[in-house]
Design an enzyme around this catalytic site. Sequence first.
Site, PDB file in Angstrom:
ATOM      1  N   GLY A  87     -33.415  31.271  52.390  1.00 57.43           N
ATOM      2  CA  GLY A  87     -32.929  30.109  51.647  1.00 57.43           C
ATOM      3  C   GLY A  87     -31.957  30.543  50.563  1.00 57.43           C
ATOM      4  CG  ASP A 112     -38.731  23.690  50.221  1.00 52.39           C
ATOM      5  OD1 ASP A 112     -38.566  24.283  49.127  1.00 52.39           O
ATOM      6  OD2 ASP A 112     -39.824  23.663  50.821  1.00 52.39           O
TER       7      ASP A 112
HETATM    8  O1  F6P Z   1     -39.745  27.019  49.389  1.00 50.98           O
HETATM    9  C1  F6P Z   1     -40.724  26.922  50.360  1.00 50.98           C
HETATM   10  C2  F6P Z   1     -42.061  26.660  49.715  1.00 50.98           C
HETATM   11  O2  F6P Z   1     -43.004  26.487  50.726  1.00 50.98           O
HETATM   12  C3  F6P Z   1     -42.064  25.439  48.824  1.00 50.98           C
HETATM   13  O3  F6P Z   1     -42.101  24.229  49.543  1.00 50.98           O
HETATM   14  C4  F6P Z   1     -43.302  25.710  48.006  1.00 50.98           C
HETATM   15  O4  F6P Z   1     -43.302  25.035  46.760  1.00 50.98           O
HETATM   16  C5  F6P Z   1     -43.188  27.215  47.782  1.00 50.98           C
HETATM   17  O5  F6P Z   1     -42.471  27.747  48.897  1.00 50.98           O
HETATM   18  C6  F6P Z   1     -44.522  27.898  47.675  1.00 50.98           C
HETATM   19  O6  F6P Z   1     -44.250  29.261  47.324  1.00 50.98           O
HETATM   20  P1  F6P Z   1     -45.427  30.368  47.458  1.00 50.98           P
HETATM   21  O7  F6P Z   1     -45.679  30.550  48.924  1.00 50.98           O
HETATM   22  O8  F6P Z   1     -44.818  31.576  46.805  1.00 50.98           O
HETATM   23  O9  F6P Z   1     -46.621  29.788  46.765  1.00 50.98           O
END
Ligand code: F6P
Length: 317
Positions: A87, A112
């Site tokens: 991303g 996202d």
């Molecule tokens: O950016 C992708 C994502 O899944 C978001 O939708 C979510 O808020 C975040 O990553 C969660 O991050 P982590 O896996 O580091 O908790």
Amino acid sequence: MNAAIRAVVRTAGFYHMTVLGVLRGFHGLIHNEFIELNPRSVADIVHRGGTILKSARSEEFPTPEGQALAIQNLQKAGVEGLVIIGGDGSFRGGMRLQAAGIDVVGIPATIDNDIPCTDYSIGFDTTVNTVVEAINKIRDTASSHERIYVVEVMGRHSGHIALHAGLAGGAETVLIPEIDADLDGVCQRLISGYELGKAHSIVLVAEGVGGNFKTGRSLDESSAFHIGSYVREKTGFETRVTVLGHIQRGGNPTAQDRIMASRLGARAVEMLREGQAGCMVGVVHTEIQATPLEEVFRQEKQIDHEFYRLAHILASQ
Ligand code: F6P
């Protein structure tokens, strides 16, 4: 992402190019975690969620020392071109490598789906389907117990998941960070629905919904629990809350995701062969389209307000 990795490796093999996989993203670049990938290495992964190359956030890469090490390792390994699947953050790192003379092509991959210059990011369709399946299951118990369910979905700062899954799942209300949430209006809609005979409802909320609702209260933790207690207090309806969390990030990818990932992975290799680097390869109106990375960062992906309007029209009757 595995379908994209498979397409990169198999397309490169078709053109007699050698592929090295980098484990754990930029962390692996800095720590020289390269593995040889050949067409057999990517057998039986097209149906698997996640990534065989693992993924990690790197604190070192943004530093000049980290970048220098990464470039040195790529040059030592004789890497002529780099495909980055990720991303916003991954592509920013990619731009630095491009500036240092390493040809880079980015493939958009985030559930996202908030990356500009592409209608589609790998993982989004699978996540939307996972959320719709969860809504279906929750609706069974919500209708049996005649309750209101507040369901929180991922999206970090964007509402694309909530909007698409809300429309497909028939959620009575969809709350997204791009549109100020009027909790009193939500409660009024739930009461009107109840008067129409809707004894249960689903309020789908994107995790990024926070800040000051019209109630003037700012939300500093999971929005869903605040919204749930507000709805319960204002309407008197029995209310429950479900935060879907990381189940949205796994599971067998849908056919749509696999097809998109395959198309983008193959095109990324061809672009490197053709010398078209420093770009992200995306899908715009079903067509594969390359956009220079600096142009991607100049824009912000907008929410589809027509989707939002339609979701509420269809759920409000
Ligand atoms: O950016 C992708 C994502 O899944 C978001 O939708 C979510 O808020 C975040 O990553 C969660 O991050 P982590 O896996 O580091 O908790």
